[in-house]
Scaffold this motif. Structure first.
Motif, PDB file in Angstrom:
ATOM      1  N   ASN B 122       8.360  42.116 -27.422  1.00  0.00           N
ATOM      2  CA  ASN B 122       7.060  42.349 -28.067  1.00  0.00           C
ATOM      3  C   ASN B 122       5.927  42.512 -27.057  1.00  0.00           C
ATOM      4  O   ASN B 122       4.980  43.257 -27.293  1.00  0.00           O
ATOM      5  N   CYS B 134       7.864  33.668 -34.258  1.00  0.00           N
ATOM      6  CA  CYS B 134       8.756  34.805 -34.045  1.00  0.00           C
ATOM      7  C   CYS B 134      10.073  34.582 -34.782  1.00  0.00           C
ATOM      8  O   CYS B 134      10.713  33.543 -34.616  1.00  0.00           O
ATOM      9  N   THR B 255       9.856  33.019 -42.872  1.00  0.00           N
ATOM     10  CA  THR B 255       8.967  33.425 -41.785  1.00  0.00           C
ATOM     11  C   THR B 255       7.503  33.258 -42.215  1.00  0.00           C
ATOM     12  O   THR B 255       6.666  32.755 -41.458  1.00  0.00           O
ATOM     13  N   LEU B 268       5.909  37.734 -35.071  1.00  0.00           N
ATOM     14  CA  LEU B 268       6.677  38.724 -34.323  1.00  0.00           C
ATOM     15  C   LEU B 268       8.096  38.808 -34.863  1.00  0.00           C
ATOM     16  O   LEU B 268       8.648  37.812 -35.333  1.00  0.00           O
ATOM     17  N   LEU B 269       8.669  39.986 -34.751  1.00  0.00           N
ATOM     18  CA  LEU B 269      10.087  40.163 -35.046  1.00  0.00           C
ATOM     19  C   LEU B 269      10.777  40.450 -33.721  1.00  0.00           C
ATOM     20  O   LEU B 269      10.203  41.095 -32.847  1.00  0.00           O
ATOM     21  N   ALA B 270      12.028  39.978 -33.591  1.00  0.00           N
ATOM     22  CA  ALA B 270      12.789  40.271 -32.377  1.00  0.00           C
ATOM     23  C   ALA B 270      14.269  40.306 -32.698  1.00  0.00           C
ATOM     24  O   ALA B 270      14.723  39.682 -33.657  1.00  0.00           O
ATOM     25  N   ALA B 274      15.588  43.197 -36.350  1.00  0.00           N
ATOM     26  CA  ALA B 274      14.180  43.601 -36.453  1.00  0.00           C
ATOM     27  C   ALA B 274      14.050  45.112 -36.650  1.00  0.00           C
ATOM     28  O   ALA B 274      12.981  45.612 -36.995  1.00  0.00           O
ATOM     29  N   LYS B 280      11.039  44.978 -42.354  1.00  0.00           N
ATOM     30  CA  LYS B 280       9.710  45.299 -41.817  1.00  0.00           C
ATOM     31  C   LYS B 280       8.722  45.578 -42.948  1.00  0.00           C
ATOM     32  O   LYS B 280       7.586  45.094 -42.925  1.00  0.00           O
ATOM     33  N   TYR B 296       6.235  44.133 -34.216  1.00  0.00           N
ATOM     34  CA  TYR B 296       7.665  44.231 -33.916  1.00  0.00           C
ATOM     35  C   TYR B 296       7.837  45.343 -32.897  1.00  0.00           C
ATOM     36  O   TYR B 296       7.035  46.275 -32.845  1.00  0.00           O
ATOM     37  N   CYS B 302      14.405  46.609 -29.715  1.00  0.00           N
ATOM     38  CA  CYS B 302      14.954  45.551 -30.585  1.00  0.00           C
ATOM     39  C   CYS B 302      16.402  45.270 -30.230  1.00  0.00           C
ATOM     40  O   CYS B 302      16.842  44.127 -30.183  1.00  0.00           O
TER      41      CYS B 302
END
Ligand SMILES: [Zn+2]
Lengths: 239, 339
Positions: B122, B134, B255, B268-270, B274, B280, B296, B302
């Motif tokens: 990110n 995250c 989340t 955050l997405l990881a 993701a 999303k 993201y 990703c």
């Protein structure tokens, strides 16, 4: 010419430096601890102790297999990275050939054997003589097959490698007086032999780049063997 | 002051990768040699084959990363490598290559854990406001982290059984959609009805931040089995859509709650999951309602790559947390006990 030799293909974690045909130092550990933790500190100490830096090296020789897949990769990855960082030529030495060269001028046949798991051994045969000629390529086979083959011959046979200890009885039972064994310190893989062979090859104009140096696994991965067998079966069924 | 250049190396699964990152956030090069095609015929990653390919590819990939960035080893500040978690034999190729390069070039070595690296992807594309939460979700892990800043985090919850990505792979296999499962399910689900099947939402409303996906996977497999036994037609799109909706609902709810509980300024997405489109969309909607910023990485950051390793390595480098030449791979590295 200064060559670093490394061998992590078996239980032994070994590093050595030869300079101008002379062995300057060799460190060898025969303890069950991962080679990944031990090898590089061993190399760093070895070079420091003989007063050399990596920049003084002219080449790196590595036991490229056969042996433990993971062990071989640790040695080859280390050699490749040294070659890449220092722009050095590399020499991949057969683990079995290096072992056989430890036999000196033994008058008979030399037969290194390494444990290949699943009841098999890695082996090659080397003829007696001033220049120890190979009698066959590196291979993987059952001990029984090797002993049958050796029973057809008449010379003395010297066995070395980590396959000796578990198989000694069976070897003696099959070959009797013809079976010979070195003292314990001659049984295991030593980087000094790898470095010596590497230096000879480099002096003869050999050596490859870090991209070209590859392991000599001899054996395919189990998943591949099963996959190919499945393909053959399906093919055989008329698919 | 010249910029801090870090070479990142990643070989934890089936991508052989190297990248150069400047100052912890500027991508100079990002090379990924994927082995996905080679493992497809086996229906998943074969560790021994992956290890062999890593060794064949790694030095060439590093050369490309350096050339792409227009630098040589000499200009690097440090070399960063993934030490775990991952496949032991695969990790060992990267670890031994990285530490030998560091030794030979006289550079410091930093050992990065793979999960922190996914988070750090990110930082390559966003200016993140902290504190942040995250969600790390991939084939190997599913966890919720609370981040104080770039280099300090705590684990709020994690999966108790299968990782989210693993559930995608297993359900895709059960549906005959192939490998890897994430993209396969995502595209198959597009024409399906997410309400066709009522699959379980494990731990939803449990009050903690743990996950469980094995019950969901079993429910899908049982449903398929029952349909087949009754000789009914199987609508793969409906099953894929219903399964995906169940996974996404749990991930989004937990989340969102984690962000509320921690007062996070951003989410955050990881990780590979993701890249999931539905996840999303739903997270974006939920977080927009809450007024929380949502970031993201692009799909290529990703999935496994080395740019994220270099970015995470930069933070360790700044703190001078260097690794020794006795660094080993840690296949089951537990981030809960990460020093
Ligand atoms: Zn990953």
């Amino acid at each position: 010419m200064r060559v670093l030799g490394i061998d992590t293909a078996t239980l032994a974690c070994s590093a050595a430096v030869v300079a101008g045909g002379e062995i300057l130092a060799e460190y060898t550990l025969l303890v069950k601890k991962t080679h990944s933790e031990r090898l590089l500190p061993l190399v760093a100490k070895l070079l420091a102790d003989v007063g050399l830096s990596v920049a003084d090296l002219d080449g790196v020789a590595v036991a490229a297999g056969p042996g433990s897949f993971t062990g071989v990769r640790i040695g080859v990855a280390t050699a490749r990275a040294l070659g890449q960082a220092l722009k050095l030529p590399l020499i991949g030495v057969s683990t079995l050939e290096a072992l056989a060269s430890q036999a000196g001028c033994f008058p008979g046949l030399v037969s290194p054997i390494l444990d290949a798991r699943r009841g098999q051994i890695y082996n090659a045969l080397f003829q007696a003589g001033k220049k120890r000629e190979r009698a066959c390529p590196d291979r993987v086979l059952d001990l029984g097959e090797l002993l049958e083959e050796l029973e057809q011959r008449s010379e003395q046979v010297l066995f070395l490698g980590d396959g000796v200890t578990p198989h000694r009885k069976a070897i003696v039972a099959a070959l009797g007086e013809r079976a010979c064994f070195p003292p314990a310190e001659g049984l295991f893989n030593r980087a000094a032999a790898v470095a010596r062979l590497g230096q000879a090859e480099l002096a003869a104009g050999g050596g490859v780049s870090y991209i070209e140096l590859l392991p000599l696994y001899i054996r395919k991965s189990e998943a591949e063997v099963k996959y190919l067998a499945r393909c053959r079966q399906e093919g055989g069924a008329g698919n | 002051m010249s910029e801090v250049l870090i070479l990142g190396i990643e070989t934890s699964c089936d991508e052989t990768a190297a990248a150069v990152v400047a100052g912890g956030c500027i991508l100079r090069s990002n090379i990924v040699a994927s082995q996905v095609a080679e493992h497809r015929k086996f229906g998943g990653v074969v560790p021994e084959i992956a290890s062999r390919r890593h060794l064949e590819l790694i030095n060439t990939v590093i050369d490309s990363a350096l050339a792409g960035a227009g630098v040589t080893f000499r200009e690097l500040a440090a070399i960063a490598v993934t030490r775990g978690p991952g496949l032991a034999g695969a990790l060992l190729v990267g670890v031994n290559t990285a530490k030998t390069l560091a030794f030979a070039c006289g550079k410091p070595l930093v050992a990065v854990d793979h999960i922190s690296a996914h988070v750090a992807a990110n930082y390559l594309v966003h200016e993140v406001a902290f504190p942040a939460v995250c969600l790390v979700a991939s084939g190997g892990h599913t966890s919720l982290l609370c981040l104080e800043n770039r280099s300090s985090f705590r684990v709020m919850g994690a999966t108790r059984d299968d990782a989210a990505g693993e559930a995608f792979d297993k359900v895709a296999r059960a549906l005959g959609l192939g490998y890897p499962g994430g993209p396969a399910i995502d595209s198959c689900a597009r024409s399906g009805d997410p309400a066709a099947f009522a699959f379980p939402r494990a731990f939803l409303g449990s009050g903690d931040f743990d996950f469980s996906f094995s019950g969901l996977k079993s429910a899908v497999v049982n449903t398929l089995h029952n349909l087949r036994q009754r000789g009914e037609e199987i609508n793969a799109a409906d099953i894929a859509a219903s399964f995906q909706a169940a996974v996404v609902e749990v991930l989004v709810a937990k989340t969102r709650q984690a962000a509320k509980d921690t007062g996070a300024r951003s989410v955050l997405l990881a990780g590979g999951v993701a890249a999931n489109r539905l996840l999303k969309i739903h997270l974006a909607q939920a977080l927009a309602e809450d007024g929380t910023a949502f970031f993201y990485p692009p799909p290529e950051l990703c999935t496994d790559n080395a740019a994220m390793v270099a970015a995470a390595g930069f933070d360790l480098y700044r703190q001078q947390r260097f690794a020794g030449f006795d660094l080993n791979a840690t296949p089951a590295l537990d981030i809960l006990h990460h020093e």
